[in-house]
Design a protein around this motif. Structure first.
Motif, short mmCIF file in Angstrom:
data_model
loop_
_atom_site.label_atom_id
_atom_site.label_comp_id
_atom_site.label_asym_id
_atom_site.label_seq_id
_atom_site.Cartn_x
_atom_site.Cartn_y
_atom_site.Cartn_z
N LYS A 16 -14.61 4.95 -45.95
CA LYS A 16 -13.83 6.09 -45.49
C LYS A 16 -13.71 6.18 -43.96
O LYS A 16 -12.62 6.40 -43.43
CB LYS A 16 -14.46 7.40 -46.00
N VAL A 17 -14.84 6.00 -43.28
CA VAL A 17 -14.87 6.25 -41.83
C VAL A 17 -14.24 5.10 -41.04
O VAL A 17 -13.40 5.34 -40.16
CB VAL A 17 -16.31 6.50 -41.35
N SER A 18 -14.63 3.88 -41.34
CA SER A 18 -14.10 2.73 -40.59
C SER A 18 -12.57 2.66 -40.64
O SER A 18 -11.93 2.44 -39.60
CB SER A 18 -14.71 1.43 -41.11
N PRO A 19 -11.94 2.85 -41.81
CA PRO A 19 -10.47 2.84 -41.83
C PRO A 19 -9.85 3.92 -40.95
O PRO A 19 -8.81 3.69 -40.31
CB PRO A 19 -10.15 3.08 -43.31
N LEU A 20 -10.47 5.10 -40.88
CA LEU A 20 -9.95 6.17 -40.03
C LEU A 20 -10.06 5.79 -38.55
O LEU A 20 -9.13 6.04 -37.77
CB LEU A 20 -10.73 7.47 -40.28
N LEU A 21 -11.16 5.17 -38.17
CA LEU A 21 -11.34 4.74 -36.79
C LEU A 21 -10.32 3.65 -36.42
O LEU A 21 -9.70 3.70 -35.35
CB LEU A 21 -12.76 4.21 -36.57
N GLU A 22 -10.15 2.70 -37.32
CA GLU A 22 -9.21 1.60 -37.06
C GLU A 22 -7.78 2.13 -36.95
O GLU A 22 -7.01 1.71 -36.08
CB GLU A 22 -9.32 0.56 -38.18
N GLU A 23 -7.44 3.05 -37.82
CA GLU A 23 -6.09 3.63 -37.81
C GLU A 23 -5.82 4.37 -36.50
O GLU A 23 -4.74 4.27 -35.92
CB GLU A 23 -5.95 4.59 -38.99
N THR A 24 -6.83 5.12 -36.02
CA THR A 24 -6.65 5.89 -34.79
C THR A 24 -6.57 4.98 -33.57
O THR A 24 -5.77 5.22 -32.66
CB THR A 24 -7.81 6.89 -34.62
N MET A 25 -7.39 3.94 -33.53
CA MET A 25 -7.31 2.99 -32.42
C MET A 25 -5.96 2.27 -32.40
O MET A 25 -5.36 2.08 -31.34
CB MET A 25 -8.46 1.98 -32.51
N GLU A 26 -5.50 1.89 -33.57
CA GLU A 26 -4.21 1.22 -33.68
C GLU A 26 -3.09 2.14 -33.19
O GLU A 26 -2.17 1.71 -32.47
CB GLU A 26 -3.96 0.80 -35.13
N LYS A 27 -3.18 3.40 -33.55
CA LYS A 27 -2.16 4.38 -33.15
C LYS A 27 -2.19 4.62 -31.64
O LYS A 27 -1.13 4.72 -31.00
CB LYS A 27 -2.42 5.70 -33.88
#
Length: 218
Positions: A16-27
């Motif tokens: 749950k957490v890692s995908p949210l972090l990756e998505e925010t960094m990508e954005k």
């Protein structure tokens, strides 16, 4: 934290957490930074007690300040309910009442200003993310870093929803305080135990004993 709880937390962070972090960094940046993600998730796997201790505090002064802040925070989370708090901290009610009296805690005021667990969890996540981001200030362009900081409140809220609540007993909290405070004091004095002992006003033998018990680095 039990082994089962630890495993559950690690799975939650991975799924749950890692995908949210990756998505925010990508954005924010158009890329992901695995090391930053690792820094943040490591902090979330090993929740630290957040407390402010004024510079030049002795060990006893710092411990008293920590106890006061910790008990007030826990009282707010438990809406002033001493019985519930006693179960969480794994101590008896009389000990809590004695601590409240010794530390001059205004219980009535705390009951009027309760803290929600959700809000507290968000604050911990927010602190973990910001602390990790601060270490990359010199590596990432200011305008890109600002984009990430703007995302932190919403990101913290989303992450906090997935993380399980982790209670600390009174004993666990005291040990974590000692670990943080003594490690910081040793680092400030370049690992010089004698100098550290003199500054925080405890015996050298006591520091060596705590270094061994708490697994600290000199």
């Amino acid at each position: 934290m039990t082994m089962k709880d630890k495993k559950g937390l690690e799975e939650t962070i991975k799924e749950k957490v890692s995908p949210l972090l990756e998505e925010t960094m990508e954005k924010s940046w158009g890329i992901t930074i695995p090391q930053l993600e690792s820094d943040i998730t490591d902090r979330l796997k090993n929740p630290r007690l957040e407390f402010y201790i004024p510079a030049a505090s002795t060990f006893q002064q710092a411990k008293r300040l920590f106890k006061a802040e910790f008990i007030k925070k826990e009282l707010r989370l438990h809406k002033g309910n001493i019985s519930q708090l006693a179960k969480t901290l794994e101590i008896d009610r009389r000990s809590i009442h004695r601590t409240i009296k010794d530390l001059d805690v205004d219980l009535g005021n705390i009951r009027n200003l309760p803290e929600t667990q959700e809000r507290y969890q968000e604050q911990l996540v927010n602190e973990a993310i910001r602390t990790s981001l601060d270490q990359y200030r010199d590596l990432i362009q200011p305008e890109k870093m600002e984009k990430m900081y703007i995302e932190v409140p919403a990101l913290s809220k989303n992450i906090a929803k997935h993380l399980p609540h982790q209670d600390l007993s009174w004993k666990e909290a005291e040990l974590e305080f000692e670990k943080q405070f003594l490690q910081h004091a040793l680092e400030e004095n370049q690992g010089d135990v004698s100098k550290t002992a003199q500054k925080i006003k405890i015996r050298v033998e006591t520091i060596y004993r705590k270094i061994k018990r708490l697994g600290l680095k000199e």
